[in-house]
Design a protein around this motif. Structure first.
Motif, PDB file in Angstrom:
ATOM      1  N   GLY A  56      -7.116  11.338   8.006  1.00 50.60           N
ATOM      2  CA  GLY A  56      -8.106  10.818   7.329  1.00 50.60           C
ATOM      3  C   GLY A  56      -7.989  10.671   5.949  1.00 50.60           C
ATOM      4  N   VAL A  57      -6.783  10.489   5.267  1.00 53.51           N
ATOM      5  CA  VAL A  57      -6.479  10.039   3.911  1.00 53.51           C
ATOM      6  C   VAL A  57      -7.021   8.613   3.387  1.00 53.51           C
ATOM      7  N   VAL A  58      -7.480   8.124   2.548  1.00 56.75           N
ATOM      8  CA  VAL A  58      -7.800   7.081   2.204  1.00 56.75           C
ATOM      9  C   VAL A  58      -7.037   6.701   0.888  1.00 56.75           C
ATOM     10  N   ALA A  59      -6.422   5.670   0.761  1.00 56.74           N
ATOM     11  CA  ALA A  59      -5.652   5.318  -0.550  1.00 56.74           C
ATOM     12  C   ALA A  59      -6.452   5.279  -1.768  1.00 56.74           C
ATOM     13  N   VAL A 116      -0.272   2.469  -6.709  1.00 54.09           N
ATOM     14  CA  VAL A 116      -0.340   3.508  -5.628  1.00 54.09           C
ATOM     15  C   VAL A 116      -0.579   2.866  -4.042  1.00 54.09           C
ATOM     16  N   ILE A 117      -1.466   1.794  -4.158  1.00 52.22           N
ATOM     17  CA  ILE A 117      -1.914   1.384  -2.815  1.00 52.22           C
ATOM     18  C   ILE A 117      -0.527   0.462  -2.470  1.00 52.22           C
ATOM     19  N   ALA A 118       0.074  -0.285  -3.419  1.00 53.62           N
ATOM     20  CA  ALA A 118       1.238  -1.241  -3.300  1.00 53.62           C
ATOM     21  C   ALA A 118       2.501  -0.405  -2.726  1.00 53.62           C
ATOM     22  N   GLN A 131      -3.575  -1.171   7.356  1.00 55.53           N
ATOM     23  CA  GLN A 131      -4.695  -0.100   7.542  1.00 55.53           C
ATOM     24  C   GLN A 131      -4.014   1.276   8.159  1.00 55.53           C
ATOM     25  N   ASP A 132      -2.974   1.330   9.049  1.00 64.56           N
ATOM     26  CA  ASP A 132      -2.379   2.495   9.539  1.00 64.56           C
ATOM     27  C   ASP A 132      -1.785   3.461   8.347  1.00 64.56           C
ATOM     28  N   LYS A 133      -1.544   2.558   7.296  1.00 63.75           N
ATOM     29  CA  LYS A 133      -0.801   3.454   6.054  1.00 63.75           C
ATOM     30  C   LYS A 133      -1.832   3.704   4.976  1.00 63.75           C
ATOM     31  N   LEU A 134      -3.146   2.789   4.911  1.00 66.34           N
ATOM     32  CA  LEU A 134      -4.005   2.964   3.737  1.00 66.34           C
ATOM     33  C   LEU A 134      -5.582   3.567   4.186  1.00 66.34           C
ATOM     34  N   GLY A 135      -5.532   3.281   5.647  1.00 66.41           N
ATOM     35  CA  GLY A 135      -7.055   3.566   6.056  1.00 66.41           C
ATOM     36  C   GLY A 135      -7.800   2.352   5.679  1.00 66.41           C
ATOM     37  N   GLY A 136      -9.193   2.584   5.600  1.00 67.69           N
ATOM     38  CA  GLY A 136     -10.036   1.442   4.959  1.00 67.69           C
ATOM     39  C   GLY A 136     -10.477   0.841   6.558  1.00 67.69           C
ATOM     40  N   TYR A 157      -9.872  -9.177   5.472  1.00 65.26           N
ATOM     41  CA  TYR A 157      -9.526  -8.367   4.555  1.00 65.26           C
ATOM     42  C   TYR A 157      -9.473  -7.017   5.089  1.00 65.26           C
ATOM     43  N   LEU A 158      -8.637  -6.076   4.395  1.00 62.98           N
ATOM     44  CA  LEU A 158      -8.695  -4.611   4.446  1.00 62.98           C
ATOM     45  C   LEU A 158      -9.424  -4.191   3.294  1.00 62.98           C
ATOM     46  N   VAL A 159     -10.425  -3.275   3.649  1.00 65.73           N
ATOM     47  CA  VAL A 159     -11.227  -2.921   2.449  1.00 65.73           C
ATOM     48  C   VAL A 159     -11.469  -1.415   2.702  1.00 65.73           C
ATOM     49  N   GLY A 160     -11.170  -0.754   1.388  1.00 67.36           N
ATOM     50  CA  GLY A 160     -11.241   0.745   1.141  1.00 67.36           C
ATOM     51  C   GLY A 160     -12.343   0.894  -0.090  1.00 67.36           C
ATOM     52  N   THR A 161     -12.070   2.284  -0.359  1.00 61.11           N
ATOM     53  CA  THR A 161     -13.383   2.552  -1.284  1.00 61.11           C
ATOM     54  C   THR A 161     -12.591   2.120  -2.589  1.00 61.11           C
TER      55      THR A 161
END
Length: 163
Positions: free
Chosen positions: A58-61, A67-69, A141-146, A122-126
């Motif tokens: 459940g980690v979100v980038a 860091v995200i890149a 999404q598998d790598k970052l969440g969102g 778009y892939l959208v996170g916090t």
């Protein structure tokens, strides 16, 4: 001094929220600390673990372009450095994409409202957005969440050609 149960409950909630927020920042502070080559190697090892474990845990980038890149396998070239947002361009063998971060979710939502005129997914996170070809978003999404969000766009929808 009079006893106020509502004030005490609110105070406990505020303290609990502050504690949760500070605990969430501990890993980020540790990742940002200076150090030698041993620290850098440990950070790379931790990033490798984080990439594979992110969805399961459940980690979100975090909202930092670099860091995200890195979690998506790229070293970004910063394209926009502004108070409202930072944006980096990633070029890989498979795809080129953008990572955009914001100092607040309100600014992210404003950006999405503006982008809705163009449509797209778009892939959208916090406090972050990844803009890429739609077929690449699920892998990110598998790598970052969102969540993957479809924006409508204005104007007529494209119709298939008769040729």
């Amino acid at each position: 001094m009079p006893h106020h149960p509502q004030t005490e409950r609110t105070g406990r909630l505020v303290r609990g929220a502050a504690l949760a927020a500070s605990l969430a920042l501990v890993p980020l502070a540790a990742a940002c600390s200076g150090g030698g080559d041993d620290d850098a190697a440990a950070d790379r090892k931790q990033a490798k673990i984080s990439v594979s474990d992110a969805p399961a845990n459940g980690v979100v980038a975090p909202a930092k372009v670099e860091v995200i890149a890195n979690l998506t396998g790229c070293k970004p070239k910063i394209r926009i450095e502004a108070t409202e947002l930072r944006q980096g361009v990633c070029h890989t063998k498979k795809v080129d994409y953008l990572v955009t971060t914001f100092p607040s979710d309100e600014l992210k939502e404003t950006w999405l409202d503006s982008a809705s005129g163009y449509g797209g997914k778009y892939l959208v996170g916090t406090r972050w957005i990844v803009s890429a070809q739609p077929q690449m978003l699920a892998g990110f999404q598998d790598k970052l969440g969102g969540t993957i969000r479809q924006l409508r766009g204005f104007g007529p929808a494209a119709q298939p050609s008769a040729s």
